[in-house]
Design a protein around this motif. Structure first.
Motif, PDB file in Angstrom:
ATOM      1  N   LYS A 129       0.796  -1.224   0.000  1.00 30.60           N
ATOM      2  CA  LYS A 129       0.000   0.000   0.000  1.00 30.60           C
ATOM      3  C   LYS A 129       0.829   1.273   0.000  1.00 30.60           C
ATOM      4  CE  LYS A 129      -4.419  -1.475   0.623  1.00 30.60           C
ATOM      5  NZ  LYS A 129      -5.672  -0.885   0.141  1.00 30.60           N
ATOM      6  N   ALA A 130       2.138   1.154   0.234  1.00 28.53           N
ATOM      7  CA  ALA A 130       2.965   2.356   0.311  1.00 28.53           C
ATOM      8  C   ALA A 130       4.416   1.899   0.292  1.00 28.53           C
ATOM      9  CB  ALA A 130       2.661   3.128   1.587  1.00 28.53           C
ATOM     10  N   GLY A 131       5.314   2.837   0.234  1.00 27.98           N
ATOM     11  CA  GLY A 131       6.727   2.495   0.178  1.00 27.98           C
ATOM     12  C   GLY A 131       7.171   1.642   1.348  1.00 27.98           C
ATOM     13  N   ALA A 132       6.855   2.058   2.565  1.00 29.83           N
ATOM     14  CA  ALA A 132       7.293   1.313   3.740  1.00 29.83           C
ATOM     15  C   ALA A 132       6.652  -0.069   3.764  1.00 29.83           C
ATOM     16  CB  ALA A 132       6.929   2.078   5.016  1.00 29.83           C
ATOM     17  N   HIS A 133       5.440  -0.141   3.254  1.00 30.18           N
ATOM     18  CA  HIS A 133       4.754  -1.420   3.171  1.00 30.18           C
ATOM     19  C   HIS A 133       5.450  -2.314   2.140  1.00 30.18           C
ATOM     20  CE1 HIS A 133       0.621  -3.608   3.037  1.00 30.18           C
ATOM     21  NE2 HIS A 133       1.123  -3.755   4.238  1.00 30.18           N
ATOM     22  N   THR A 162      12.456   4.309   7.644  1.00 27.88           N
ATOM     23  CA  THR A 162      11.627   3.128   7.409  1.00 27.88           C
ATOM     24  C   THR A 162      12.474   1.875   7.264  1.00 27.88           C
ATOM     25  OG1 THR A 162      11.643   3.749   5.078  1.00 27.88           O
ATOM     26  CG2 THR A 162       9.663   4.288   6.335  1.00 27.88           C
ATOM     27  N   ASN A 163      13.700   1.983   6.758  1.00 26.51           N
ATOM     28  CA  ASN A 163      14.526   0.786   6.537  1.00 26.51           C
ATOM     29  C   ASN A 163      14.783   0.042   7.841  1.00 26.51           C
ATOM     30  OD1 ASN A 163      16.696   1.887   3.736  1.00 26.51           O
ATOM     31  ND2 ASN A 163      14.499   1.600   3.857  1.00 26.51           N
ATOM     32  N   PRO A 164      15.422   0.678   8.830  1.00 28.28           N
ATOM     33  CA  PRO A 164      15.627  -0.062  10.084  1.00 28.28           C
ATOM     34  C   PRO A 164      14.310  -0.450  10.749  1.00 28.28           C
ATOM     35  CG  PRO A 164      16.264   2.267  10.302  1.00 28.28           C
ATOM     36  CD  PRO A 164      16.073   2.002   8.850  1.00 28.28           C
ATOM     37  N   ALA A 165      13.296   0.400  10.663  1.00 29.85           N
ATOM     38  CA  ALA A 165      12.018   0.071  11.295  1.00 29.85           C
ATOM     39  C   ALA A 165      11.436  -1.187  10.664  1.00 29.85           C
ATOM     40  CB  ALA A 165      11.037   1.244  11.168  1.00 29.85           C
TER      41      ALA A 165
END
Lengths: 494, 452, 452, 494
Positions: A130-134, A166-169
């Protein structure tokens, strides 16, 4: 133009819709009828339109001027795409309709998927995130699924210091321990340090390329070879794919998974913070683990594969599962395909070239007044990185420049990111800005730099001309007020 | 090319300023091996608007859209009428083309909308606070389970058999590599005791119980006893609502004791869009807000003391906390939230209640009609605007045959629970204000015919 | 009722402030005999959006629209592609819901657009000034004839037989009760000498000659000799242009010596709309501007010396001059002018020229195709994007038969000149950039079939 | 936010559209190719959108706030109407299509015509006039045609002093001499004076009812009788029909012709000055003279009658001719019908009642600070008329109040009209304003009145806060600059 809150303006007995009379029936609500008031104020249609029109005018948007946010790629949002997404054949179909009644929708998804694979040079794509982080989550889940499938329980993910948060998360969300990889003096991943850290405990390396300093990782192929040699996977944050689309295919760089932000590269509107859409392309090694559902062309017809069991083909039968209800951001797919067809082969390549040209033009035009952190190492890609060194001794920093830009009529650039540069200022003009528009921005920044050094005190409290002056974020967080409540006084008066 | 303002002369001038001989020089860092020199195979050159419109309209025309036919699908996505003024508002350039409001001084429009949205969602759900929206209902539910784990420091989640199976699948995917224990059961259409069984299953290891209301099958139930059982065991009750219009008719989850309410907000202000973009709703008790995922908008004052709004509590978020964030979420559904808030503002209390009453009444009428078709049995005793019937034969082929007759009749349970023999005759039928008497006639007649 | 914000409580409060017992008291001046107490016979009570949409969509669905079929109609209204961004701009509330800019301090948006529009129109037509638009081409032409009368103080107008007969009819209507003499002739498709004859007819009583270019039949001609004849006799040359895209291909009327240029601007930025709203263009020489009809926007400065725009020379207009005004016109086509200007801004010089070249090339292709259909004769030797053919039989029934086959083939001369036997086999065919090769094939095949 | 002109921003080699290649053909332009440059600057799509978006923000509109323009009826413009007008079945059909292919369009015109006749109680309607003034012309032409048909060449039209300027202009356009009728002390037509003037030379009386003082003409029936007895016709300016729609039918008042401004009564948008639409209803006496074309229902089908010869029925066979190419403002018809159906029977009546209630509320709330010229004669209709007497001695007048309102965030009311009241200020809130919105306006006006008397000098140069301060209209008219020309300096520099 001040505008009160809906709750100060509306009333529970006001209504801006007309509905037919409710037929009398015996209730089937099982005694669960709502009795207490919801306390939901309404407005007539004229007042609703006026309320939100007035509020809109307190916003800045691309339609009003340049939005030079590094790493966020605020480019023009074509209205054709909005029109296409509103065709009833796309906007008014239900995700669970019989597939025979939505063949055009599946064709659209398959067509967009095809071009995303072709543009990235990767054999598979997952459309549903749904989004980049997703999308990052999708990619990391596939990596973890692939490792588990071979019985490998590696526990560490390496992430450059300059990475998006967002990468480490995401890595943590997938149960990984996160370790940083240092950058070298040229703002790139330190290849030697990375190689030294690789080992049997490393599941993946998450790299952004072009990276968040706006630079291409020249060692990308070598990084990929080293990571693969160590039995790990390469995840690429595709947030900056717009810088290379049509000129470089991530599949040729040894990448195993990469998400694509449709709003950054393919112009779907940001909408004040979403909705996004983050399809993920996969290498052959990860393709079997891609999520459900997906579209499969079978002869003349399109099938929607929603269950692992339905998979005939052996390359999809290890899917790690479903990431969302239904099939992803159809509305964004339509817009993205409209953008791709509008640009075509020549246009997409030109997009990358103009994005890079514009950023280098800004870099070249400002590097004598701002410190351009990595300018010595050659041209940048789609964004130019500066630091606030020039303000040393004034007591001012990046944020003051950013807020001062507001008074000049511009949206600020990205501030304090990436973290590898102190007082970072990241400027991304995007390819849809004209030279004249950039010249205005450059002129304003040069003039501001001069004025801030000459009279620092005039800028400590900027902006002065915006709908609001600097807002007290600390107070907001200390005692959060997240919903509106009737002021006590007003209640007492009744 | 219409979106690219640079002219060849501009490009030459700019290269001169940069001091680069040509555009290739700016891509010098790209390894030779990775330079793409030829065109993308099969992609045509740039197209004009007219050509793009033709290509996409051709695809769109291959779909049978809800407005063109008697339409009865629900299961987490509903066809409601969205007023034209709502679509007008979300197309205002200042909303459409703005960024996440990290620069609050020039984003008060978006921020005030989010504050209004949060307040509306909190009131609808009967909770104290709500966030500024999430991707959709399914991901919101998963985030809620994770939040419950953070709050209770327990890892077992009990999922009601009435929760949408896609939602459960998403939760399963995201807990596949964690130590969470997800307890589920296949639904049983012959018994309505699942809530009692859930309440009995709650124990000291239970982090949360997740229940959908109305359930996937349309059933509405009083969750108060379940909430009491949860709280007695130190667990949280998470209530999922996939049909936001039901808030206008039913006792709120908050009134029944929910600790976290998540939902799909598509029904209000947003179209079907073949599944997305949708709008995740997320509301909770104020005391838990620092464990909540996603963006929050809060009230504050500016340097002149005027009220204003900012994104707040961002120390929970990934861009500050990185691997220690409450979630990796970075995007919300801002524009969908605006559509929701604008539509709900038109409705107001009176309108939402009437809309909900109309949905319920139409659904009751339809249920009674279908129940009289020979061989059809009404499974749902209580419901809002969606109910389950049992057909005398497998439902999925019946749905297909009805579609051939131009009636989109509902969602078969086979579609959602493939291979589960006990459910294969079940069909979920949704009825909203957009259904006409003629649509009902067409459905009844077609079903009569197909079953005959 | 959704557009009416007052609640019953508001109404009661307000009546109290007014001191009226009820609403009827406010209508006390209406004579008893004229008070309508019952409802309007047959009119339903207020309807929701959904019901209104259904009612109107049902009517719309009964029309075969241009985009759905091979389409070749012109004669003063043309199907061109209008970019989506143009429609977006005209829907901005600040443009859509604003008033005539009589308060220039808060209407600079509209005023600057009108100033840009006037400049664009002046440049396209090759004239010095243009007004801020008129109702449509036909009324603009009539106003031009009246303006010529005011300037020359003569009353005879010679109208070319190539002028659209509706335009001539409008002029005839408005001169029915004046002392103007309108000289017209029925067109003769076998001869192209009408311009020569017109030039020979100009005399010292002639106020103006009105000629359309391209003509109704699509023909283009050099008007320079006619202009010279007019000027030698002290008459004015009025040139009518009904296809604004032709400005991108043809020598401008100004270059050929026109004194007033009027036209229909619908082709740029505006849809077909079954004939309206359209956009009248009006341009003339600077020395005549004080005799021009309609609104004019002019540049000035504000109290701080900044450039700004205002409506100007309004002493010509009815709200100041009343019965002595140059025209009774009070409304222009502001929003259509905005659409025109926005579209033309997207096109620019390069785009307009290419669009015009494309139209011409497609028309030539089509003319050549139709000319090879047995029995069909190409009447037009020179043309832009529209030409006339002669069929072996009466054209109107052929058009009807082609429409039954899904081809909207053009406008028969019978439709425009009913009862004129010499013209009954003529058919005017327009070809724009929206016509595909497939459309051309369909036309050619269908015509072959119908004529066989 | 300053925005340059298109001509200062664009360039002739910039373009915001993409077109396919032009096929090579032999030109048929007959040597008339354009060679000289047009000098038409273009912009890319992002820059076009930005240019006009920024310009839009210098406008005030109903969507931003109340628009209390007397006699101009700026009410809410429903977006549903915009959506309906854009249905391809209405927006994308050609006026000369075979009538079988546009039956829905003819049905729409016929349906709207039917409701306009029913709402006015008149037997015939002409749909084609393009605007209110065009409708007046239509009505007066029908009157003249009817008179000529009976061989009667009357030469005078009587118009009240308070009439819109279009009334005398139209009468003059039709070749009539215009004479004024005086108003009585209550702001109404002086019946006795009118009767005294009537005679065999009077062709028609043009009356506005409700009149431009916002008052109903109580003697309307008597006026009609007197006019008819004298062999003349009554033309009614229907600009203010919104005040009585659903409550009074002009046909019951003895009117022979009346135009209806669709934007005033039926909410089609004003659009910054058009397009309008002005259908005209006719009495039985004038019906045979109504213009061409019109729609005739014949059994199940609709015919479009474009020629006098095609008329079978005797009541239409004396048409005075055609007023426009094609058939009128279809786009406006769709919007108006959408509005009529949305309101229905109960809603239209409520429209008139709320319009009148709102105006009387404003009148009652301001009459102690402003002179309400005719308040003693009873309630007003849809607009409240004041004069600027209260400013006597300050050197300020209506215009200063109007401009000061701009700084308070409001559009000014109508100024100096009607001419019968010195320093007139005509306020029409319309029925789509809420009580709260009117209370804000009333509060601001009361406060301004107080402040202007206390410190007149502060208001001589208002507005201060608008995009522009007072503009020099005299200079604009003295040496008109109507198009943009390259500044001489810039040319010289090249």
């Amino acid at each position: 133009l001040e505008e009160p809150l809906l709750f100060e303006k509306g009333a529970v007995d006001r209504c801006g819709v007309d509905l037919p009379d409710v037929p009398e029936v015996k209730s089937r609500l099982g005694g669960l009828e709502r009795h207490r008031p919801i306390d939901l104020p309404g407005l007539s249609e004229p007042d609703m339109v006026r309320h939100y029109t007035r509020l809109s005018r307190q916003n800045y948007g691309i339609d009003l001027g340049i939005f030079p946010l590094g790493s966020c790629t605020m480019k023009h949002n074509p209205r054709l795409n909005e029109k296409m997404a509103r065709l009833p054949g796309f906007a008014d179909i239900h995700p669970l309709q019989p597939v025979d009644s939505v063949q055009g929708a599946l064709e659209l998804i398959d067509t967009l998927a095809h071009w995303l694979k072709m543009l990235t040079g990767m054999p598979e794509v997952a459309m549903s995130p749904k989004a980049g982080a997703h999308g990052e989550l999708c990619g990391m889940l596939a990596i973890r699924a692939a490792l588990e499938a071979r019985g490998d329980s590696r526990k560490v993910v390496l992430v450059p210091e300059s990475a998006h948060g967002t990468n480490p998360a995401t890595a943590a969300f997938c149960g990984y321990a996160v370790e940083n990889i240092p950058a070298d003096a040229r703002g790139r991943v330190d290849l030697a340090a990375l190689k030294a850290r690789l080992g049997p405990d490393v599941a993946a390396v998450m790299i952004t390329n072009p990276n968040t300093c706006g630079l291409f990782e020249p060692d990308m192929i070598a990084i990929g070879e080293a990571v693969h040699a160590a039995g790990a996977f390469v995840y690429c944050d595709g947030a900056n794919f717009n810088a290379i689309v049509g000129r470089v295919r991530p599949g040729d760089l040894g990448i195993d998974a990469m998400h694509i932000n449709l709003h950054k590269t393919f112009s779907t509107p940001h909408g004040g913070g979403g909705p996004g859409s983050g399809p993920v392309v996969f290498s052959a090694a990860l393709a079997p683990f891609a999520p459900l559902p997906f579209v499969l062309k079978q002869g003349d017809k399109y099938a929607l594969i929603e269950e692992r069991e339905a998979l005939a083909s052996a390359d999809h039968n290890q899917s790690f599962g479903r990431m969302v209800a239904f099939h992803g951001q159809m509305g964004m797919f339509v817009r993205a395909l409209s953008y791709i067809l509008s640009h075509g082969n020549d246009g997409l390549r030109q997009v990358a070239e103009d994005a890079v040209l514009n950023a280098n033009y800004v870099l070249a035009s400002l590097k004598d007044v701002f410190t351009a952190s990595f300018a010595d190492s050659g041209p940048c890609m789609h964004e130019a990185l500066f630091s606030d060194d020039f303000l040393d001794g004034t007591g001012l920093s990046t944020i003051d420049l950013a807020k001062a830009m507001i008074d000049e009529g511009f949206h600020p650039m990205t501030m304090y990111f990436p973290l590898v540069v102190h007082g970072a200022m990241l400027v991304e003009p995007t390819e849809t800005e004209s030279k004249a528009s950039m010249d205005e921005l450059i002129g304003a920044l040069r003039s501001l730099a001069r004025r801030m050094l000459a009279d620092p005190d005039a800028y400590r409290a900027a902006p002065y001309l915006s709908p609001r002056r600097r807002l007290d974020e600390t107070a907001a967080a200390r005692k959060p007020v997240l919903t509106w409540r009737e002021p006590v006084l007003a209640v007492a008066a009744e | 090319m219409r979106y690219l303002p640079l002219t060849p002369a501009d490009r030459a001038d700019m290269l001169r300023v940069i001091g680069a001989p040509d555009i290739d020089a700016l891509f010098a860092d790209v390894p030779e091996a990775a330079r793409l020199d030829g065109p993308i195979h099969g992609l045509t050159p740039h197209m004009g608007e007219l050509e793009v419109e033709r290509a996409l309209s051709k695809m769109a025309a291959k779909n049978l859209h809800a407005g063109a036919t008697p339409f009865f699908l629900g299961c987490g996505a509903y066809k409601h009428h969205v007023p034209a003024s709502v679509d007008h508002i979300i197309q205002r350039g200042e909303f459409l083309t703005s960024y996440t409001p990290y620069q609050p001084e020039i984003a008060q429009g978006t921020l005030q909308v989010l504050f209004e949205f949060q307040t509306q969602v909190a009131r609808l759900t009967g909770m104290e606070v709500a966030n500024a929206s999430m991707y959709d209902g399914s991901t919101a539910m998963t985030e809620a389970v994770f939040m419950a784990r953070r709050i209770t420091r327990r890892t077992k989640a009990l999922i009601s058999s009435g929760v949408h199976p896609h939602y459960v699948a998403v939760l399963r995917t995201l807990t596949r590599f964690t130590d969470d224990e997800i307890v589920t059961r296949t639904p049983d259409l012959t018994s309505d005791d699942y809530l009692v069984e859930l309440a009995e299953s709650v124990d000291k290891e239970t982090s949360c119980v997740v229940v959908q209301n109305p359930s996937l099958f349309g059933h509405v139930a009083d969750l108060t006893p379940l909430a009491e059982a949860c709280h007695a065991a130190g667990a949280l009750l998470i209530v999922v609502v996939t049909e936001a219009v039901s808030f206008g008719a039913l006792k709120s989850p908050g009134e029944m004791g929910a600790d976290i309410v998540v939902g799909e907000g598509q029904s209000i202000g947003n179209g079907l869009n073949y599944g997305g973009p949708y709008l995740g709703l997320f509301a909770c008790r104020e005391k838990h807000v620092r464990q909540a995922p996603g963006r929050l908008c809060g009230e504050t004052v500016d340097a002149d003391g005027r009220r204003g709004f900012v994104l707040t509590l961002s120390t929970r978020e990934q861009h500050i906390r990185r691997e220690k964030a409450t979630s990796n979420i970075c995007t919300n559904s801002g524009l969908c939230a605006l559509a929701f808030t604008a539509h709900l503002t038109l409705l107001g209390e009176v309108g939402l209640r009437k809309l909900a009453a109309l949905n319920h009444a139409r659904a009751v009428q339809m249920a009674e009609r279908l129940a009289r078709v020979p061989g059809v049995e009404l499974v749902s005793q209580t419901f809002f605007n969606e109910f389950t019937i049992s057909l005398p034969q497998e439902a999925r082929p019946v749905v297909r045959k009805l579609a051939e007759r131009g009636v989109l009749a509902g969602v078969s349970l086979n579609r959602l629970f493939p291979g589960v023999r006990d459910l294969e005759r079940g069909l979920i039928v949704a009825v909203t204000e957009t259904v006409t008497d003629g649509d009902m006639d067409a459905y009844e007649d077609a079903l009569d015919e197909v079953l005959a």
